[in-house]
Design an enzyme around this catalytic site. Structure first.
Site, PDB file in Angstrom:
ATOM      1  N   THR A   1      44.714 -11.450  64.014  1.00 35.31           N
ATOM      2  CA  THR A   1      44.071 -12.088  65.078  1.00 35.31           C
ATOM      3  C   THR A   1      43.656 -13.580  64.654  1.00 35.31           C
ATOM      4  O   THR A   1      43.373 -13.803  63.499  1.00 35.31           O
ATOM      5  CB  THR A   1      42.838 -11.165  65.316  1.00 35.31           C
TER       6      THR A   1
ATOM      7  N   TYR B   1      34.890  -7.644  63.199  1.00 28.84           N
ATOM      8  CA  TYR B   1      36.235  -7.678  63.405  1.00 28.84           C
ATOM      9  C   TYR B   1      37.263  -8.648  62.796  1.00 28.84           C
ATOM     10  O   TYR B   1      38.107  -7.947  61.897  1.00 28.84           O
ATOM     11  CB  TYR B   1      36.187  -8.011  65.098  1.00 28.84           C
TER      12      TYR B   1
END
Ligand code: UDP
Length: 335
Positions: free
Chosen positions: A118, A142
């Protein structure tokens, strides 16, 4: 013989779109998914093994039963705010489970690995576009959980014959151009929120921050159409088949950004609904502008974006959300 690919998280949004393209390209697919957020109905090719990546015994059984050519690892938790509230759950599901999977790859001699990462690994970028050489500094669990997995993959590859492609996704959006697939769970991302407002699923939507240092004061992101992102996985698989390939970390985006206001205007234009938009405070940790340096993926994989078009991204997203409403209305009517 068809090449067999293990796809973890294949019942989810990006996984299901990728499987469709892999199936059409002639790959044999085994999906491993715990169906916590995915939908079995969105798996259009291959077989499904319902299981959790934390369950090493079941994973071992799946690896023992099949002769996998490669693993594509999508399964993960993906909400930034949730990761702040429950960091350990994120490190377990995203990092420890990736480690489990790599142990299986080692044990069963699978040496091609494609990993969903990501843009969140970059944190607050100082320069745009963000190239893969930017030093990652994630701002939340995350992003950290994904970066840790990246490092584990890299270190294991250095010590073994594993070759990997790590794909760092920017803002994936839209639905399959053919109209048969889309998001598998409700989402709070910008385009989904705007479509929901246009469809009356929510009374209004908010712009989180209008005082950013951008031309119209709202955040800018690089929105990539889901079918182009799915295609990057197929291209990565083909790349890893080359005898001269090397492991890669590649951004997935178009190298072009749109502001929140531009996206909202597009949703209003396509839906024909002038829904209520509230100007709200910034969300904690939101960067002003995140645009992918997108040359490397094109040069390395030969990936060619086909749907670099905000109009198409919004049209497919809106059509999918509308279809979900009419499907659930039908179900409700039948009951
Ligand atoms: N955003 C917004 N309203 C929303 C959802 C998002 O203004 O209801 C903004 C958000 O602040 C960011 C951009 O839209 O500038 C993209 O946010 P999203 O949550 O879609 O993805 P992110 O870039 O945070 O991963």
């Amino acid at each position: 013989m068809k090449k067999k690919i293990l796809v973890t998280g294949g019942a989810g949004y990006i996984g299901s779109h990728t499987i469709k393209q892999l199936g059409e390209a002639g790959y044999d697919i085994v999906v491993y998914d715990n169906l916590s957020t995915g939908n079995a109905k969105s798996i259009t090719y291959g077989t499904l093994s319902v299981g959790d990546l934390a369950d090493r015994q079941q994973l071992d059984r799946v690896f023992a039963e099949h002769d996998f050519e490669a693993v594509i690892h999508f399964a993960a938790s993906i909400s930034v705010p949730d990761s702040v509230v429950s960091p350990l759950a994120y490190y377990s599901n995203n990092t420890a489970n990736a480690l489990n999977l790599l142990h299986c790859c080692q044990q069963f001699g699978v040496n091609k690995f494609i990993f969903s990462s990501t843009a969140a690994v970059y944190g607050q970028p100082t320069d745009n576009p963000i190239t893969e050489d930017t030093i990652p500094e994630p701002l939340n669990p995350y992003g950290s959980s994904k970066l840790m997995s990246e490092r584990i993959i890299r270190d294991y590859a250095l010590a073994s014959d594993l070759k990997y492609v790590i794909l760092r996704y920017f803002n994936v959006a839209g639905a399959e151009v053919g109209g048969t697939l889309g998001k598998t769970q409700p989402a709070h991302h910008l385009i989904a929120a705007a479509c929901d407002a246009a469809l009356g699923k929510r009374p209004s939507m908010s712009i989180f921050g209008t005082d950013f240092d951008t031309p119209d004061g709202t955040g800018i992101r690089d929105y990539i159409h889901i079918d182009d992102l799915a295609r990057a996985h197929l291209d990565a698989l083909i790349y890893l088949d080359r005898s001269n390939c090397s492991s890669q970390i590649l951004n997935c985006g178009y190298g072009q950004g749109y502001s929140v206001r531009q996206v909202i205007e597009k949703v209003k234009q396509i839906s024909g609904v002038d829904f209520t938009v509230i100007e709200a405070e910034r969300r904690a940790g939101d960067p002003a502008c995140v645009i992918a340096g997108a040359e490397r993926i094109t040069e390395t994989l030969g990936w060619k974006p086909r749907f670099n078009d905000l109009d198409l991204i919004v049209r497919t997203a809106f059509a999918w959300e509308k279809k979900l409403i009419s499907n659930s209305t039908q179900q409700w009517a039948v009951r």
